[in-house]
Design a protein around this motif. Structure first.
Motif, PDB file in Angstrom:
ATOM      1  N   LYS A 186       7.595  -8.041  -4.220  1.00 28.21           N
ATOM      2  CA  LYS A 186       6.720  -8.166  -5.850  1.00 28.21           C
ATOM      3  C   LYS A 186       7.136  -6.681  -6.338  1.00 28.21           C
ATOM      4  O   LYS A 186       6.405  -6.502  -7.292  1.00 28.21           O
ATOM      5  CB  LYS A 186       5.212  -8.384  -5.069  1.00 28.21           C
ATOM      6  N   GLY A 187       7.982  -5.794  -5.747  1.00 30.00           N
ATOM      7  CA  GLY A 187       7.996  -4.509  -6.587  1.00 30.00           C
ATOM      8  C   GLY A 187       6.763  -3.587  -6.271  1.00 30.00           C
ATOM      9  O   GLY A 187       6.631  -2.484  -7.183  1.00 30.00           O
ATOM     10  N   ARG A 188       5.839  -3.637  -5.404  1.00 26.80           N
ATOM     11  CA  ARG A 188       4.923  -2.904  -5.103  1.00 26.80           C
ATOM     12  C   ARG A 188       5.262  -2.193  -4.230  1.00 26.80           C
ATOM     13  O   ARG A 188       4.828  -2.085  -2.796  1.00 26.80           O
ATOM     14  CB  ARG A 188       3.603  -3.809  -4.858  1.00 26.80           C
ATOM     15  N   ARG A 189       6.096  -1.000  -4.487  1.00 21.18           N
ATOM     16  CA  ARG A 189       6.488  -0.106  -3.467  1.00 21.18           C
ATOM     17  C   ARG A 189       5.672   0.839  -2.822  1.00 21.18           C
ATOM     18  O   ARG A 189       5.693   1.354  -1.525  1.00 21.18           O
ATOM     19  CB  ARG A 189       7.702   0.797  -4.151  1.00 21.18           C
ATOM     20  N   ILE A 190       4.377   1.323  -3.534  1.00 23.98           N
ATOM     21  CA  ILE A 190       3.306   2.160  -2.988  1.00 23.98           C
ATOM     22  C   ILE A 190       2.659   1.590  -2.094  1.00 23.98           C
ATOM     23  O   ILE A 190       2.589   2.027  -0.853  1.00 23.98           O
ATOM     24  CB  ILE A 190       2.668   2.907  -4.245  1.00 23.98           C
ATOM     25  N   GLU A 191       2.555   0.346  -2.045  1.00 27.22           N
ATOM     26  CA  GLU A 191       1.657  -0.507  -1.111  1.00 27.22           C
ATOM     27  C   GLU A 191       2.545  -0.887   0.155  1.00 27.22           C
ATOM     28  O   GLU A 191       2.138  -0.789   1.339  1.00 27.22           O
ATOM     29  CB  GLU A 191       1.050  -1.840  -1.607  1.00 27.22           C
ATOM     30  N   ALA A 192       3.713  -1.026  -0.416  1.00 22.71           N
ATOM     31  CA  ALA A 192       4.904  -1.346   0.865  1.00 22.71           C
ATOM     32  C   ALA A 192       4.877  -0.040   1.628  1.00 22.71           C
ATOM     33  O   ALA A 192       4.804  -0.133   2.996  1.00 22.71           O
ATOM     34  CB  ALA A 192       6.022  -1.623   0.441  1.00 22.71           C
ATOM     35  N   ILE A 193       4.824   1.164   1.251  1.00 23.59           N
ATOM     36  CA  ILE A 193       4.869   2.696   1.888  1.00 23.59           C
ATOM     37  C   ILE A 193       3.594   2.590   2.701  1.00 23.59           C
ATOM     38  O   ILE A 193       3.886   3.107   4.023  1.00 23.59           O
ATOM     39  CB  ILE A 193       5.257   3.544   0.897  1.00 23.59           C
ATOM     40  N   ARG A 194       2.629   2.510   2.094  1.00 28.24           N
ATOM     41  CA  ARG A 194       1.269   2.485   2.752  1.00 28.24           C
ATOM     42  C   ARG A 194       1.272   1.579   4.057  1.00 28.24           C
ATOM     43  O   ARG A 194       0.764   2.046   5.063  1.00 28.24           O
ATOM     44  CB  ARG A 194       0.330   2.417   1.882  1.00 28.24           C
ATOM     45  N   GLU A 195       1.585   0.308   3.788  1.00 31.23           N
ATOM     46  CA  GLU A 195       1.601  -0.508   4.899  1.00 31.23           C
ATOM     47  C   GLU A 195       2.875  -0.176   6.243  1.00 31.23           C
ATOM     48  O   GLU A 195       2.232  -0.327   7.220  1.00 31.23           O
ATOM     49  CB  GLU A 195       1.922  -2.106   4.484  1.00 31.23           C
ATOM     50  N   LEU A 196       3.793   0.260   5.702  1.00 32.78           N
ATOM     51  CA  LEU A 196       4.875   0.693   6.680  1.00 32.78           C
ATOM     52  C   LEU A 196       4.565   1.765   7.508  1.00 32.78           C
ATOM     53  O   LEU A 196       4.771   2.154   8.532  1.00 32.78           O
ATOM     54  CB  LEU A 196       6.025   0.750   5.905  1.00 32.78           C
TER      55      LEU A 196
END
Length: 347
Positions: A186-196
């Motif tokens: 979805k292009g939400r890299r900041i949230e992906a980084i936080r989740e990872l």
């Protein structure tokens, strides 16, 4: 003569399948056994191309046991074969999957993955429904539901299912990874980084997760944190020349003499592990060139010049061995002219 026999056989087959029906079941089983044990001179793809396997892969000659054996072999060999799985499922197993015995659930999961690969969401939905009726409330089945929603690009619904799985079992790694993949899609890299990052607090030894976090940081331009992630990967696999090379490239991109010297160290280790790594040799050459043209101590600059010349010579030798272009001296001269500012003269 051979062509006339072939035409006669084809006409007879089209009229009443006469010649095929004369073949005994025992002969067919022997043929299939020889095909799978590779005693025949032709491989599977060549047989398919010549139509021999296709002649036997029909509902008349291919029974449930044969398809079950095919599916088992593909699972053991880690072959997806999605198109073949869907074709055999629709032709043979769809109404007879109960006859596969203990392998029924494994086959249903295999068909679900193949259906998602081939965008056959109707087949995936039927298989998931059958598994749900047998295992109500199963987290594994919920994961397949989320995968189907994700394949259909219903990301919000998929995230809700994944969150429900994580709430029931916080130690389940698969839904957390799927959640990161959805956020990335979805292009939400900041949230992906936080989740990872939250995932790595619980699963710190997951090399793939560290590598993925490195890629996300690189996409955001945060090279310092990307280098930290690659150092974690390096701790798990210190003998991989590609990891040393990747870390060196990140350090070189960060810039500054300290990072350049670190990059040269990692490039040299990559060359030590794999002397044929052209990318590492070229990176080592660039690092030495920058050090030679810097304001460093004279002895360090001279040493860097010698190492740069050595790397250039090694690159030329390897390139000449691997090159498939004849008389490529003109191309090499043009390339050297394009990088004239990087030229280092031997002492």
């Amino acid at each position: 003569m051979l062509i006339e026999k072939a035409v006669t056989f084809l006409v007879s087959f089209l009229r009443g399948n006469i010649h095929i029906r004369l073949i005994s079941r025992k002969s067919i089983k022997i043929f299939k056994r020889n095909l799978w044990t590779k005693k025949m001179s032709l491989n599977y793809e060549e047989m398919c191309w010549k139509g021999v396997v296709n002649a036997f892969q029909t509902t008349e000659f291919l029974c449930v046991t044969d398809v079950r054996d095919y599916f088992r072999k593909w699972r053991e060999d880690n072959e997806r074969r999605s198109d073949d799985v869907i074709q055999l499922w629709e032709a043979v197993l769809e109404d007879k999957v109960i006859k596969t015995g203990n392998e029924k659930n494994l086959i249903l999961e295999q068909v679900i993955v193949a259906a998602l690969d081939t965008a056959r969401f109707d087949i995936a939905g039927k298989c998931i429904k059958e598994l749900s009726s047998e295992f109500p409330g199963s987290l594994r089945v919920m994961k397949f539901k989320a995968m189907r929603l994700e394949a259909m690009e219903r990301y919000n619904d998929a995230l809700e299912v994944l969150d429900a799985i994580i709430a029931k079992d916080e130690t389940n790694a698969a839904p957390r990874k799927r959640k990161v993949a959805i956020l990335k899609a979805k292009g939400r890299r900041i949230e992906a980084i936080r989740e990872l990052n939250e995932y790595l607090k619980k699963f710190m030894s997951d090399q793939e997760a560290w590598h993925e976090l490195c890629n996300l940081y690189l996409a955001e331009g945060d090279y310092a944190k990307a280098a930290f992630c690659m150092e974690e990967v390096l701790l798990h696999n210190p003998h991989s020349h590609l990891i040393h090379q990747r870390l060196a490239e990140i350090r070189y991109t960060m810039g500054g003499m300290d990072n350049i010297e670190l990059a040269r160290t990692y490039f040299s280790q990559a060359i030590k592990l794999n002397p044929k790594n052209l990318r590492a040799l070229y990176g080592f050459y660039l690092c030495c060139t920058m050090i030679a043209n810097s304001r460093a101590v004279g002895t360090k600059r001279k040493e860097a010049q010698k190492m740069a010349q050595w790397a250039l010579n090694q690159t030329s030798v390897l390139t000449a061995r691997r090159s498939t272009i004849e008389n490529n001296e003109e191309l090499i001269d043009a390339l050297e002219g394009a990088f004239a500012n990087l030229d280092v003269k031997s002492i």
